[in-house]
Design a protein around this motif. Structure first.
Motif, PDB file in Angstrom:
ATOM      1  N   UNK A  18       5.773   2.482   3.697  1.00  0.00           N
ATOM      2  CA  UNK A  18       5.937   1.624   5.039  1.00  0.00           C
ATOM      3  C   UNK A  18       6.892   1.582   6.220  1.00  0.00           C
ATOM      4  N   UNK A  19       6.245   1.079   7.042  1.00  0.00           N
ATOM      5  CA  UNK A  19       7.281   1.067   8.225  1.00  0.00           C
ATOM      6  C   UNK A  19       8.290  -0.050   8.776  1.00  0.00           C
ATOM      7  N   UNK A  20       8.825  -0.339   9.603  1.00  0.00           N
ATOM      8  CA  UNK A  20       9.922  -1.284   9.513  1.00  0.00           C
ATOM      9  C   UNK A  20       9.259  -2.848   9.883  1.00  0.00           C
ATOM     10  N   UNK A  21       8.004  -2.545  10.064  1.00  0.00           N
ATOM     11  CA  UNK A  21       6.570  -3.367  10.792  1.00  0.00           C
ATOM     12  C   UNK A  21       5.733  -3.905   9.530  1.00  0.00           C
ATOM     13  N   UNK A  22       5.972  -3.740   8.798  1.00  0.00           N
ATOM     14  CA  UNK A  22       4.905  -3.888   7.342  1.00  0.00           C
ATOM     15  C   UNK A  22       3.345  -2.438   7.769  1.00  0.00           C
ATOM     16  N   UNK A  23       3.441  -1.625   8.605  1.00  0.00           N
ATOM     17  CA  UNK A  23       2.228  -0.777   8.475  1.00  0.00           C
ATOM     18  C   UNK A  23       2.687   0.491   7.889  1.00  0.00           C
ATOM     19  N   UNK A  24       1.501   0.640   6.826  1.00  0.00           N
ATOM     20  CA  UNK A  24       1.957   2.541   5.935  1.00  0.00           C
ATOM     21  C   UNK A  24       1.323   3.328   6.218  1.00  0.00           C
ATOM     22  N   UNK A  25       1.885   4.135   6.103  1.00  0.00           N
ATOM     23  CA  UNK A  25       1.508   5.780   6.743  1.00  0.00           C
ATOM     24  C   UNK A  25       0.781   6.430   7.053  1.00  0.00           C
ATOM     25  N   UNK A  26      -0.637   5.326   6.400  1.00  0.00           N
ATOM     26  CA  UNK A  26      -1.809   6.280   6.563  1.00  0.00           C
ATOM     27  C   UNK A  26      -2.527   5.064   7.673  1.00  0.00           C
ATOM     28  N   UNK A  27      -1.711   4.000   8.252  1.00  0.00           N
ATOM     29  CA  UNK A  27      -2.776   3.328   9.067  1.00  0.00           C
ATOM     30  C   UNK A  27      -2.071   3.804  10.654  1.00  0.00           C
ATOM     31  N   UNK A  28      -2.569   3.025  10.967  1.00  0.00           N
ATOM     32  CA  UNK A  28      -3.459   3.519  12.355  1.00  0.00           C
ATOM     33  C   UNK A  28      -1.848   2.474  13.338  1.00  0.00           C
ATOM     34  N   UNK A  29      -1.240   3.175  13.630  1.00  0.00           N
ATOM     35  CA  UNK A  29       0.321   1.945  14.425  1.00  0.00           C
ATOM     36  C   UNK A  29       1.589   2.930  13.702  1.00  0.00           C
ATOM     37  N   UNK A  30       1.735   3.424  12.226  1.00  0.00           N
ATOM     38  CA  UNK A  30       2.513   3.797  11.811  1.00  0.00           C
ATOM     39  C   UNK A  30       3.728   4.333  12.227  1.00  0.00           C
ATOM     40  N   UNK A  31       5.014   3.965  12.552  1.00  0.00           N
ATOM     41  CA  UNK A  31       5.548   4.618  13.731  1.00  0.00           C
ATOM     42  C   UNK A  31       6.713   5.352  11.866  1.00  0.00           C
ATOM     43  N   UNK A  32       7.000   6.260  12.042  1.00  0.00           N
ATOM     44  CA  UNK A  32       7.454   7.730  11.045  1.00  0.00           C
ATOM     45  C   UNK A  32       9.153   7.621  11.418  1.00  0.00           C
ATOM     46  N   UNK A  33       9.051   6.816  13.084  1.00  0.00           N
ATOM     47  CA  UNK A  33      10.405   6.923  13.158  1.00  0.00           C
ATOM     48  C   UNK A  33      12.002   6.309  12.769  1.00  0.00           C
ATOM     49  N   UNK A  34      10.825   4.899  11.786  1.00  0.00           N
ATOM     50  CA  UNK A  34      11.986   3.679  11.737  1.00  0.00           C
ATOM     51  C   UNK A  34      11.213   3.115  10.383  1.00  0.00           C
TER      52      UNK A  34
END
Length: 449
Positions: free
Chosen positions: A187-203
């Protein structure tokens, strides 16, 4: 149980000089003629072995056992220093990667006269402690395997079930259901999961899997379950191999995929891992990671972490159609210059007996080497409400799982010194895995190929 050591050449030179100058002096400075000195590194196991020592002393009037416990980081340095100074203990807890070099340097006492039966222990444990000369140098003590620890709350929030985690598979092409699960747990800092569109792998706020470092030469709790379940083996022979296989195409494809999880943001980065300060267990306990591969010796640490509701799952099924886990085991060794050698032999024979191993098992800290000792440990964990089947089933049921041993070769310290920075370069700096072929050639040159 990783091994941190200096080069074999330096150790060999120091010990040879010591043995030449001090042969016959005897070790275990400060110990009386009726005292057996015993070193171990695991503080969690100390109470269990104190109980064994108490029973041993009752069975052997006049003999005393003096136990010294020190941390892993200091243990091998101080043990080496004791060999050099002639102050070595009578008996010490030995590691599979160390004993070959110690046996070659003739600082260990052969144990063939103890009358130990290989069949009295879990399969393969006793055979691993025979040197290239065919003699026994360690009495089986315990064993461990690797499984996946996971944060139950995070798994539930991700909509994953226990049955799903228990039936994961993987392959180096697309990662299989294992990679899908790890991605979804990220889960990124915005609550987006790794398999979801918009995932931010840098944060990334929560990584799907904690890092255990680069894995060095053995990858015990990192890449080894994947490499083995893909059909790869460390060396050309099960024991005392003369050729490592880090240049193998299958191995390199596994390593490229495994550390590629970090590039995708699912595996915590290399910089997150600090041995001692921030191991995998701390990453999971702090909520930084949802899962971690770790060894059975860490069960109490995970289940004892405050505020963490943890579960375990077996390693995923690989391209071979089976799961795989390293099955490592410690042993007790007697030093060649032990001051109380006869007492040491009695103590080691007792340590390897069902009596002591059942006692150790009842503490629920490790899995003792004898089946009865193992059963006692399983029962002790059950009383604590801990299901350890993910660790025991690969040993008791071979239909779906394969176990493999820690690599046993000469010049283990030199192998470590060469492969460690190479593996770290792949993980930390995205160095091409093809570079491991050159490192492998250097290692095999040392081994005489």
């Amino acid at each position: 149980m990783r091994v941190h050591t200096r080069t074999a050449a330096a150790l060999t030179g120091a010990l040879v000089l010591s043995l030449t100058a001090g042969c016959g002096q005897g070790g275990s400075a400060g110990a009386g003629g009726n005292t057996v000195t015993y070193w171990l590194w695991d503080a969690n196991q100390l109470p269990a072995y104190q109980a064994c020592a108490k029973d041993f002393e009752k069975r052997n009037p006049g003999l005393k056992v003096k136990i010294t416990q020190m941390g892993w980081a200091d243990y091998w340095t101080k043990l080496t220093a004791s060999f050099i100074a002639g102050t070595e203990p009578d008996v010490f807890t030995d590691h599979i990667q160390k004993f070959g070099q110690f046996a070659d340097l003739k600082v260990l006492e052969p144990l063939d006269d103890l009358g130990l039966d290989d069949s009295a222990y879990q399969p393969g444990l006793a055979a691993n402690w025979r040197g290239q000369d065919g003699r026994r140098y360690g009495a089986p003590k315990d064993w461990d395997t690797v499984a996946l620890f996971y944060n139950r709350k995070m798994v539930e929030e991700a909509g994953l079930g226990t049955d799903e985690l228990n039936s994961l598979d993987w392959n180096p092409a697309d990662g299989g259901t294992f990679e899908k699960a790890i991605a979804h747990l990220t889960v990124d800092r915005n609550g987006v999961r790794g398999d979801e569109k918009g995932f931010d792998k840098r944060h990334v706020a929560v990584y799907g899997m904690a890092t255990g470092g680069a894995g060095d030469a053995d990858g015990q709790t990192t890449w080894s379950p994947f490499a083995a379940s893909a059909g790869w083996r460390y060396t050309d022979k099960a024991r005392w191999g003369t050729e490592y296989r880090y240049g193998d195409e299958t191995f390199q494809s596994v390593i490229d995929w495994y550390f590629g999880l970090a590039r995708k943001g699912y595996l915590a980065p290399f910089t997150d891992y600090t041995d001692g300060a921030n191991p995998a267990t701390a990453q999971v306990a702090s909520g930084k990671a949802a899962t971690a591969f770790d060894g059975a010796w860490m069960i109490s640490s995970y289940y004892g972490a405050e505020g963490l509701d943890v579960g375990t799952a077996p390693t995923p099924v690989g391209p071979t159609g089976k799961r795989a886990t390293m099955m490592n085991g410690l042993a007790d060794s007697i030093t060649r210059n032990a001051r109380n050698k006869e007492g040491a032999k009695k103590w080691v024979r007792y340590l390897a007996s069902n009596e002591c191993q059942r006692t150790v098992g009842r503490y629920g800290i490790v899995f003792p080497a004898t089946p009865d000792g193992t059963a006692a440990a399983v029962a002790a964990y059950r009383r604590k409400g801990i299901d350890v089947s993910a660790f025991t089933e690969p040993v008791t049921d071979k239909r779906d799982s394969a176990t493999f041993s820690f690599p046993i070769t000469d010049y283990a310290a030199d192998v470590y010194a060469l492969i460690r920075p190479a593996m770290q370069d792949v993980y930390a700096n995205d160095a091409p895995v093809s570079g491991l072929t050159r490192t492998n050639d250097q290692i095999n040159l040392i081994l005489g190929q």
